[in-house]
Design a protein around this motif. Structure first.
Motif, PDB file in Angstrom:
ATOM      1  N   GLY A   1      55.216  52.131  63.201  1.00 35.29           N
ATOM      2  CA  GLY A   1      53.946  51.783  62.579  1.00 35.29           C
ATOM      3  C   GLY A   1      53.837  50.315  62.275  1.00 35.29           C
ATOM      4  O   GLY A   1      54.388  49.473  62.999  1.00 35.29           O
ATOM      5  N   TRP A   2      53.166  49.980  61.191  1.00 38.36           N
ATOM      6  CA  TRP A   2      52.869  48.589  60.863  1.00 38.36           C
ATOM      7  C   TRP A   2      52.577  48.481  59.370  1.00 38.36           C
ATOM      8  O   TRP A   2      52.306  49.470  58.692  1.00 38.36           O
ATOM      9  CB  TRP A   2      51.657  48.099  61.650  1.00 38.36           C
ATOM     10  CG  TRP A   2      50.437  48.960  61.462  1.00 38.36           C
ATOM     11  CD1 TRP A   2      50.119  50.108  62.131  1.00 38.36           C
ATOM     12  CD2 TRP A   2      49.375  48.758  60.503  1.00 38.36           C
ATOM     13  NE1 TRP A   2      48.936  50.640  61.665  1.00 38.36           N
ATOM     14  CE2 TRP A   2      48.461  49.833  60.662  1.00 38.36           C
ATOM     15  CE3 TRP A   2      49.114  47.782  59.554  1.00 38.36           C
ATOM     16  CZ2 TRP A   2      47.306  49.951  59.897  1.00 38.36           C
ATOM     17  CZ3 TRP A   2      47.959  47.898  58.773  1.00 38.36           C
ATOM     18  CH2 TRP A   2      47.074  48.963  58.962  1.00 38.36           C
ATOM     19  N   THR A   3      52.645  47.250  58.873  1.00 37.58           N
ATOM     20  CA  THR A   3      52.276  46.968  57.492  1.00 37.58           C
ATOM     21  C   THR A   3      51.428  45.697  57.459  1.00 37.58           C
ATOM     22  O   THR A   3      51.390  44.929  58.426  1.00 37.58           O
ATOM     23  CB  THR A   3      53.510  46.774  56.582  1.00 37.58           C
ATOM     24  OG1 THR A   3      54.289  45.679  57.079  1.00 37.58           O
ATOM     25  CG2 THR A   3      54.360  48.039  56.535  1.00 37.58           C
ATOM     26  N   ALA A   4      50.749  45.498  56.338  1.00 38.80           N
ATOM     27  CA  ALA A   4      49.930  44.303  56.150  1.00 38.80           C
ATOM     28  C   ALA A   4      49.926  43.946  54.672  1.00 38.80           C
ATOM     29  O   ALA A   4      50.056  44.823  53.810  1.00 38.80           O
ATOM     30  CB  ALA A   4      48.508  44.536  56.643  1.00 38.80           C
ATOM     31  N   GLN A   5      49.785  42.660  54.400  1.00 39.78           N
ATOM     32  CA  GLN A   5      49.698  42.175  53.028  1.00 39.78           C
ATOM     33  C   GLN A   5      48.556  41.176  52.907  1.00 39.78           C
ATOM     34  O   GLN A   5      48.270  40.422  53.849  1.00 39.78           O
ATOM     35  CB  GLN A   5      51.005  41.499  52.590  1.00 39.78           C
ATOM     36  CG  GLN A   5      52.144  42.458  52.350  1.00 39.78           C
ATOM     37  CD  GLN A   5      53.358  41.766  51.762  1.00 39.78           C
ATOM     38  OE1 GLN A   5      53.434  40.541  51.739  1.00 39.78           O
ATOM     39  NE2 GLN A   5      54.305  42.544  51.291  1.00 39.78           N
ATOM     40  N   PHE A   6      47.918  41.178  51.732  1.00 39.64           N
ATOM     41  CA  PHE A   6      46.861  40.232  51.426  1.00 39.64           C
ATOM     42  C   PHE A   6      47.250  39.455  50.178  1.00 39.64           C
ATOM     43  O   PHE A   6      47.754  40.033  49.214  1.00 39.64           O
ATOM     44  CB  PHE A   6      45.533  40.956  51.177  1.00 39.64           C
ATOM     45  CG  PHE A   6      45.041  41.745  52.360  1.00 39.64           C
ATOM     46  CD1 PHE A   6      44.200  41.176  53.287  1.00 39.64           C
ATOM     47  CD2 PHE A   6      45.429  43.067  52.542  1.00 39.64           C
ATOM     48  CE1 PHE A   6      43.739  41.894  54.377  1.00 39.64           C
ATOM     49  CE2 PHE A   6      44.983  43.801  53.618  1.00 39.64           C
ATOM     50  CZ  PHE A   6      44.136  43.217  54.548  1.00 39.64           C
ATOM     51  N   ALA A   7      46.997  38.166  50.188  1.00 37.94           N
ATOM     52  CA  ALA A   7      47.289  37.333  49.025  1.00 37.94           C
ATOM     53  C   ALA A   7      46.427  37.759  47.844  1.00 37.94           C
ATOM     54  O   ALA A   7      45.344  38.333  48.026  1.00 37.94           O
ATOM     55  CB  ALA A   7      47.024  35.863  49.358  1.00 37.94           C
TER      56      ALA A   7
END
Length: 267
Positions: free
Chosen positions: A172-178
């Motif tokens: 899968g995958w991950t994402a981050q936002f400031a």
């Protein structure tokens, strides 16, 4: 797997096999042109070097987007500069994040901000995601358990958005936002994340996962081209309309010194 045959094929074209993948969160990365061509049609500058990673810059040079699959962990990086009351912000998203979900965020960068206050959780709740508070934190999980969105807050009140999707095999995958990422952009992302629409992938590009469902469809190359053309045409039309509103209206009446039908001879 279901199989569907699309009607109306022309005799000069050979249909190609594609698959509609559900849930879209586990469909794999897809064709990055889905993102980049829309941005280009919206007036963004392509700053990519030949043979290098994708690099796009907004018309006002306030936002840069890059995609590099050749570094570790690789994927998407979006960076916004500080302007006025908006602080510098960033988002990083894994290379297996579906382009349809990435486009939810990047398309929003080309459009005016809504006057309504953003609500990141509303699109998830509308699609029956399970939401639960955990002290100062908040979590939403998709009905199939494959995707999630977390809101975390440290002791100083700084927020961090963490999201992604994984199957039972860990793919899968991950994402981050400031913490400073504009909330209307995070909401645009959550809307695309929760969308029940499947993602289309060509044969050989469907992830191996027991948690996805596929429907085989036969598609003409001209159909694929027409869909992309329509998406890009909509971007160009929207950009033209916004620029027309901002530019001065053309003069529709003659100037006071210009008599109708009179010509001035230069000596």
């Amino acid at each position: 797997m279901r199989k569907t045959k699309w009607q109306g094929w022309g005799p000069a074209e050979q249909a190609e096999q594609h698959y509609l993948v559900e849930p879209r969160t586990l469909a794999g990365g897809g064709d990055i042109r889905h993102v980049s061509e829309f941005l280009r049609a919206s007036g963004w500058r392509d700053k990519s070097k030949p043979g290098g990673p994708l690099a796009m810059e907004s018309p006002d040079r306030a936002v840069r987007i890059s995609y590099d699959p050749h570094i570790q962990p690789g994927g998407w990086t979006i960076h916004g500069t500080a302007r006025g009351h908006q602080a510098e912000w960033w988002a990083v998203l894994g290379r297996q994040a579906p382009v349809e979900i990435i486009a939810g965020l990047t398309d929003a960068l080309t459009q005016p901000r809504s006057a309504h206050a953003p609500n990141v959780w509303a699109p998830l709740e509308e699609q029956h995601w399970q939401t639960r508070p955990e002290g100062r934190h908040y979590t939403a999980t998709s009905p199939d358990g494959a995707a999630w969105m977390h809101y975390r807050q440290d002791g100083h009140g700084n927020a961090l958005w963490w999201t992604g999707a994984k199957d039972r095999q860990g793919n899968g995958w991950t994402a981050q936002f400031a913490p400073t990422t504009p909330l209307h952009l995070v909401q645009a992302f959550s809307t695309a994340l929760a969308s029940p629409e499947p993602a289309m992938r060509p044969r050989g590009r469907v992830p191996h996962s027991a948690q996805i469902r596929t429907t085989s469809v036969s598609v003409l190359p001209s159909q694929l081209s027409a869909w992309q053309h329509a998406r890009n045409a909509a971007a160009r039309a929207s950009t033209w309309a916004r620029n027309s509103v901002r530019s001065p209206r053309p003069r529709t009446t003659p100037r006071p010194h210009a008599a109708s039908g009179a010509f001035r001879t230069r000596r």
